[in-house]
Structure formats: structure tokens, C-alpha cells
Motif scaffolding. Sequence first.
Motif, short mmCIF file in Angstrom:
data_model
loop_
_atom_site.label_atom_id
_atom_site.label_comp_id
_atom_site.label_asym_id
_atom_site.label_seq_id
_atom_site.Cartn_x
_atom_site.Cartn_y
_atom_site.Cartn_z
N SER B 336 41.94 48.54 -2.85
CA SER B 336 41.32 48.66 -4.18
C SER B 336 40.90 50.09 -4.47
O SER B 336 40.02 50.34 -5.28
N GLY B 337 41.55 51.03 -3.78
CA GLY B 337 41.17 52.44 -3.92
C GLY B 337 41.11 52.93 -5.36
O GLY B 337 40.14 53.57 -5.75
N ASP B 338 42.14 52.60 -6.15
CA ASP B 338 42.17 53.10 -7.52
C ASP B 338 41.02 52.57 -8.35
O ASP B 338 40.31 53.31 -9.01
N GLU B 339 40.86 51.21 -8.30
CA GLU B 339 39.76 50.61 -9.06
C GLU B 339 38.43 51.18 -8.59
O GLU B 339 37.54 51.46 -9.39
N VAL B 340 38.32 51.31 -7.26
CA VAL B 340 37.04 51.78 -6.72
C VAL B 340 36.71 53.17 -7.23
O VAL B 340 35.63 53.42 -7.74
N SER B 341 37.70 54.08 -7.14
CA SER B 341 37.37 55.45 -7.53
C SER B 341 37.10 55.53 -9.03
O SER B 341 36.22 56.26 -9.47
N THR B 342 37.87 54.76 -9.83
CA THR B 342 37.61 54.77 -11.27
C THR B 342 36.21 54.24 -11.57
O THR B 342 35.43 54.87 -12.29
N ALA B 343 35.90 53.07 -10.99
CA ALA B 343 34.59 52.46 -11.27
C ALA B 343 33.46 53.35 -10.76
O ALA B 343 32.43 53.51 -11.42
N LEU B 344 33.67 53.95 -9.59
CA LEU B 344 32.65 54.82 -9.03
C LEU B 344 32.41 56.02 -9.95
O LEU B 344 31.26 56.35 -10.29
N GLY B 345 33.53 56.64 -10.38
CA GLY B 345 33.39 57.80 -11.26
C GLY B 345 32.72 57.42 -12.58
O GLY B 345 31.84 58.14 -13.06
N THR B 346 33.13 56.27 -13.15
CA THR B 346 32.55 55.84 -14.42
C THR B 346 31.05 55.58 -14.27
O THR B 346 30.24 56.06 -15.07
N THR B 347 30.69 54.81 -13.23
CA THR B 347 29.28 54.49 -13.03
C THR B 347 28.45 55.75 -12.84
O THR B 347 27.39 55.93 -13.43
N LEU B 348 28.98 56.63 -11.99
CA LEU B 348 28.29 57.88 -11.68
C LEU B 348 28.13 58.74 -12.94
O LEU B 348 27.05 59.22 -13.26
N GLY B 349 29.23 58.89 -13.67
CA GLY B 349 29.21 59.75 -14.86
C GLY B 349 28.25 59.22 -15.91
O GLY B 349 27.38 59.94 -16.40
N ILE B 350 28.41 57.93 -16.25
CA ILE B 350 27.56 57.34 -17.28
C ILE B 350 26.10 57.36 -16.82
O ILE B 350 25.20 57.71 -17.59
N GLY B 351 25.89 57.01 -15.54
CA GLY B 351 24.53 56.98 -15.03
C GLY B 351 23.88 58.35 -15.07
O GLY B 351 22.72 58.48 -15.48
N LEU B 352 24.62 59.37 -14.65
CA LEU B 352 24.04 60.72 -14.62
C LEU B 352 23.71 61.20 -16.03
O LEU B 352 22.61 61.69 -16.30
N ILE B 353 24.67 61.02 -16.95
CA ILE B 353 24.44 61.50 -18.32
C ILE B 353 23.25 60.77 -18.93
O ILE B 353 22.32 61.37 -19.47
N ALA B 354 23.26 59.44 -18.81
CA ALA B 354 22.18 58.65 -19.43
C ALA B 354 20.83 59.00 -18.82
O ALA B 354 19.84 59.20 -19.54
N SER B 355 20.76 59.11 -17.49
CA SER B 355 19.46 59.32 -16.86
C SER B 355 18.93 60.73 -17.14
O SER B 355 17.73 60.90 -17.39
N VAL B 356 19.82 61.72 -17.12
CA VAL B 356 19.35 63.09 -17.39
C VAL B 356 18.92 63.21 -18.85
O VAL B 356 17.88 63.80 -19.16
N LEU B 357 19.72 62.62 -19.73
CA LEU B 357 19.37 62.65 -21.16
C LEU B 357 17.99 62.01 -21.38
O LEU B 357 17.14 62.56 -22.09
N ALA B 358 17.79 60.84 -20.76
CA ALA B 358 16.52 60.14 -20.93
C ALA B 358 15.37 60.97 -20.37
O ALA B 358 14.29 61.05 -20.98
N LEU B 359 15.60 61.60 -19.22
CA LEU B 359 14.54 62.40 -18.61
C LEU B 359 14.16 63.57 -19.51
O LEU B 359 12.98 63.84 -19.75
N VAL B 360 15.19 64.26 -20.04
CA VAL B 360 14.91 65.41 -20.90
C VAL B 360 14.13 64.97 -22.13
O VAL B 360 13.11 65.58 -22.50
N LEU B 361 14.57 63.87 -22.74
CA LEU B 361 13.88 63.39 -23.94
C LEU B 361 12.43 63.02 -23.62
O LEU B 361 11.50 63.38 -24.35
#
Lengths: 217, 561
Positions: B336-361
Motif C-alpha cells: 500500500s506504499g502509494d496510498e500510504v505516501s499520498t495519505a501521509l503527505g495529504t494529512t501532514l500538509g493539511i494538518g500543518l497548514i491548518a494548525s499553523v494558520l490557527a495558531l497565528v490567528l
Amino acid sequence: MTLVLDRLSIAVPGKTLLADFSLSVPGGEIVTIMGPSGSGKTMLLNYLTGHLPQGVRAEGSVRLGDRRIENLPPERRGLGMLFQDDLLFPHMSLGENLMFAVPRTIKGRRDRRCCADRALSWAQLEGLFDRDVDTLSGGQRSRAALMRALLAEPSAMLLDEPFTALDSNLKNEIRTFTFDHLKTRGIPTLLVTHDPTDAQAAGGPVLEPWKDYYPIN
Amino acid sequence: MLAGPLVAGLLGTLLPALGYLPAIGAREIGSTVFREMLAEPGLARAAWLSATTGLIGAGLALAVAMAIMAVFAGSRWWRAIRTATPAFLAVPHAALAIGLVFLIAPSGLLVRFAIALSGIDRTVPPDWLIVNDSNGIALIAGLALREAPFLLFTLIAATHPFETERQFKIARSLGYNAAEVWLSVLLPQLYRRIRLPVLIVIAYGVTNAEIALVLGPTSPPTLTLLILEWFRDPDVARRLIGAAAAAMEIGLVVLCIFLWLVIERILTSWRQKLVNAGRVRPLAVIATWSGRSAAGLVYALGLLAMSVLMLWSVTGRWRFPDPWPDSLSLAAWVRSGDEVSTALGTTLGIGLIASVLALVLAVLAFENRNARRGVPRNLGRKTQNLGIAALYIPLLIPQISFIFGLQIAMIRSGLDGRWAGVILSHLVFVIPYTALILIDPYRKLDPRFARTARSLGHGPWSVFLHVNLPLLARPLAFAWAIGFSVSCAQYLTTLFVGQGRVMTLSLEALALMGGGDRRQTAVMALLLALLPVASFGLAAAIPRLAWPRLYRRQSVRTRPT
């Protein structure tokens, strides 16, 4: 340089804390303002330093030499402050605390360190540059706090009951140390306190603007 | 920022509930849809299941959290418990629930161990209905297991160490033992401060999708899952019924909260009667024993659930009664390497952007408010509290009740199926949690530090960078980690707004769980659990690395915050 307060009025909803209060503090003089707690002493200092909370109305001009300062941001007013607690930053060493106050016109680590070292020696704190501030004694901390304030080269100093938290034998020592430094540098100083011995030691004029409001005191 | 998606979502659910959804040609506003919805078989049972599992699960979690506090506060285990608690509350619901299934299901690790130890000879799993039982007992257990650490954390955060210690000493001197003091003096005061988080847990328990999907009953399922089925029904008319039920679920939550407040009243007066009668000792004995065993159970089950995920993710062959896999392999990771890396990247990216944005606000808002924080206490206090109360609203409203409308709004604005839309919808939950964590630290921060720095000639930005940031490093880092974890755990929002085009780990894990491939499920669930835990590790490390002088070790000395 002279610190001049011209017709200050401060009011919170439903209560006037200060009305038409004027005062002039020449360089090297320490003027004491006495008043019980809750009388508006802190609010007066908040107005002078630019930290007035929302909902408090205040007017009147504040001059330092020929500069009007009451509309400047706090860091550009040139007013140094000492509080009841020394408020040394706990995340910085003693030396870093002092270096934090060196004016930004002095650049480069070595020059700034040099200023801090000089201040350390004035306060008999030589060699303690790297010490954690919470390992210092009460007297050392108080002296360091004064040095930090002086390093910023303030044009005037405001003291908000700075000796209240000290025990009595230390109080005399720190008081003398503080007043001597302020007087030799010719800094106009406003001391706010409720302790009459502070006023005596300061040796300057004593004002009690709230006396009429609190006839019992 | 918060209100926009929320209002759009609620409206977009309410209008279809009343029969108005032009996209499918429904334009008649009336109560027809509601009547059809009420006639649905299984509706009453689903609502009943939601209410009972939610209330009992939350009550159990609260009891466990309080008992743990009463027994362990100040003991030699306390530091370990305090340190472990954030890590446990970081694990997303879905990952914990999946791990729990692998542990307690008839074919799970515990049964295997029991068979191996007892020497019984059998090659098929017993047909006990341990998970997905029709009364939702497994669901209740999962809820309690997940929410007890959360409530324990809020209890710890609500404690004022100085005041608590003085009261503790006084009460001890009056002849009570430690557990009695906690039950009769300290916890009642603390409870008042954590009442809102308790209500959040109840609302979550009644309406959650993640745990119910994995551990809950299936026919009928809980109300949220029933609504979910309707929303995904090919027959679009059923979606109207779903919207009506989603609107009704808000009422169910209100009802449950009201019920809880009644129960709370009764329990409080009963407890006070015991105290007044000098009979608090039996309660203290019960609390002591249940606290000890509950603490062991909660942390052991949590750890075991995570370990079994780890094990399954690298399992090659594992026949039923064997307590240990025949072979270990990385096949599932590779497959499941492909799904894993895609899902990992998506979760990480969305999580980082959302959490940093929320923290700054959040930081901008708090710094701005702090700058003119007033000494007159009663001034502006009401508006402040109103603002804080508003933060709780998205956490109390059932997600399913506005997610349908939110999806429609996102489609309208072309944000559906895109990161931007998903991030925006995550922010509805990330911002409140981030801000709620920061309220207290900012309130406790001595404003004179910043004022002193200003009087030393430093501007607002410099003061933030050199003074407030280091002094608040811990809560800021922690708030970021919470925000990140909340984003990782999002399921319904990502499902509806992402439209299947944005696949995060929690989506993959729950989808695979339905499919039944344990190895691949374990891979996704494990990563889903690891990301937030890693963020908490980072949050603990950053202040210590950046400001070693202040955060050198977890010293007892009074901290600035």
C-alpha cells in the motif's frame, strides 16, 4: 531634562481617578506620589507609559524635555520602569537580561556585552553574566533590575512601589543604591508608593493628589 | 472565519430538512420531510443508542478521570501520568478504536492469549459479539477509553497549584485523607471549571462517527451513522430525510446535555449529603480502588491497542489461535506504499497548514487583546466571555448537522475536493481548540514583562519574539500540537468536503477497516496515531531546545505561565 505632566485627567466609568493634575520633575529630582491602593496610582503610571486599558479615558499632555510623548508607542517614550517585582526575564541569563536593554544603536555582540559587563560591575555583580536569574539573591535581582532599566538610557524613570516586596534590612540598601544612581545620572524620577519611609529616603517633594478623596486617610 | 462555514453549513442542512434543495428539484418548504423521517424504521432505536452510549461513555470517562486524579495526584506516579496523558489524548479516535478492535475482538489478541494460556483447543474464533454489539457496550468502552485522558488533562489544566495546595493542606489538617480531600473539597471546585469540556465530550459521544463506525452497533447503527447512510443513498430524496435527521440530532444533543445537567445536580447534592454526614470515606475507598484499576486499564489498553496495530502492520501470516504471527514482513507497507505516501503527505500538509494558520490567528487575537487588557475587572468582561463561549459552539454542534450544508456551500464556491476547502472546514474545529488552550496561559502571563520590555525600547514585534514567545513557548507549542491532532483526526469534514478526492489517513483507515484487510488497516491506523503523537513530542522538545534556560527540565519551580 525635565518630565512635565500638564493637566492630566483620568477617569473610569463612574469614577474620576485624577483631575487636572500637573507636575514637573527636574532632572536628578525624585518626586514621590503617595496614595492608598486603588486610588489610581497604577492608572497614572499606565497612562504615562502608554498601557492604559480599554475603557479608561485620559487626557493631558506629558512632556520630556521638549518632546510630547503621550501619543508615542511605549518603547519610544524614553520612560524606564521598575515594578514591585524585579521581572527579570526567566528565560535569559543575568547578562542576557542586561544586553536586552542595551539600545539598538549599539550593534555587535561584543560592544553590547561590554555595556552589560559595565552595568554588572556598577551593581557589584561582576562575573555573574551567565548566571540563571533564579539563582540570584533578592538584593542581586533588585540591583540587576535597576541596571537593566538604566542600560536602556531612559530620559525619566517611573518607580511603582519598587521596594515594597523587599524585607526591611534589604530595603534600605536597595533604596539608597537606586536613588544614588538616579540622582548622579540626573534622571527625573517619579516614585509611586504608599510607604512614607520611601518618600523620606527620596528626599524630594511629596504629593498626595488623592488626599481630598480619602479624608479618612 | 468560524461563523461563515458554520452558518452556511447549518442553513444548508436546515433548508433541505424543510424540503428545499433546488439541486434535486425539491422546492416545497414544509414539514413533509420531517414526517417521512420520523416514520423511518430504526430511527428511534438509533437515537436511543446515540443518547445512551454518549451519556454513559462520557459519564464513565469523567468518573475515571476524577478517580485517577483523586488517587494519583501528588503520588510518585503523578509525573508519569501527567506526561503520558497528552500523548493518549493525541491519538485520533479512529486509530484507537481500530487498535481496540484488534485487541478485544473474538479473533483479537486478548482471546488468542487466553486460548494459548488456558490450552483450549479451537481453531475458529468464538462467535461472541464483543465489538459492534447491539447495545453499544464496546462503543461505550471505546468512548470512555478515549475521553478519560482528555478529561483528566482538562482537570489538570484547571488546577491552580498554589491555591489547590493550600486547600489540600487545610483539609488534611481537619482529618481527611488525600482521596477524601479530593472528593469533598477539590474535585467539586474543579468540576465547575471543566463543565464545558464535559459537555463537549457528551456532544461528541452522542454524535461521533469515528468510534461508532468501528465499535458501534450496526443494525440499526447510531443516529449519526444512520444519517450518513442516508446522505450517501443513491436515491437523492433520502438525502432530504438525512438532512431532517441531522437537524433533529441537534435537538438530541440539547436533550442529552439537559439530562446531564439534571444528573449532575442529583449527584452533586448526593455527594454533599455524604460529606455533610461525614460518610465520604466509603466513596473515597471506592474511588481509590476504581481509580487504581481504571488508571491501569486505560493506559494498558491504550498501549496494547497501539502495540497490536504495530504488530499487525508487519505481520505476514498469523493463524487464528496463535498468540504471535508465524512470520513478520513489510509486505503490507510495500503493497500500500502509494496510498500510504499520498495519505501521509495529504494529512501532514493539511494538518500543518491548518494548525499553523490557527495558531497565528489565535496569537494575533490574544496579543491584540492583551495589549489593551484592562485592570478594571468588570470592564469588557462580558464581551470577552461571549467571545469564549462562541468558540465552544462548533464543538457542541453535531458535525453531521452542518457538514451536509457545508458540502453544498463548498461545491457552490468551487472549493470541494480541494485542499483549500478541506483546510477551511478543518479550521472550524482547529481554531477553537487552539484558542481554548491559549486562553489561560495568556490570562496568567504577567503583562508587566512585556511592559518592562517596551520601556526598554523594544517594539511590539520584538517584545513578542523575545519575551512573550519564550514565556509562552510551552502552551503555544502545545496548542499547535492540539490543532494538528484535531486536523489529523477529522473524518466527516474531510469525507464530505474532500469528496473522496482528498484522502487523509483517517479516511483511508476507516475505509480499509470496512474492507477487512487487517494489515493495511493497521498500517494506516498506526500512521494516523503516530503523526499526532510525534507532534506532541515535537511540542515538548521545541521549548526545551530553543530556550534551554527556561525549560531545561520539568522543574517544580514556579513557571511564568
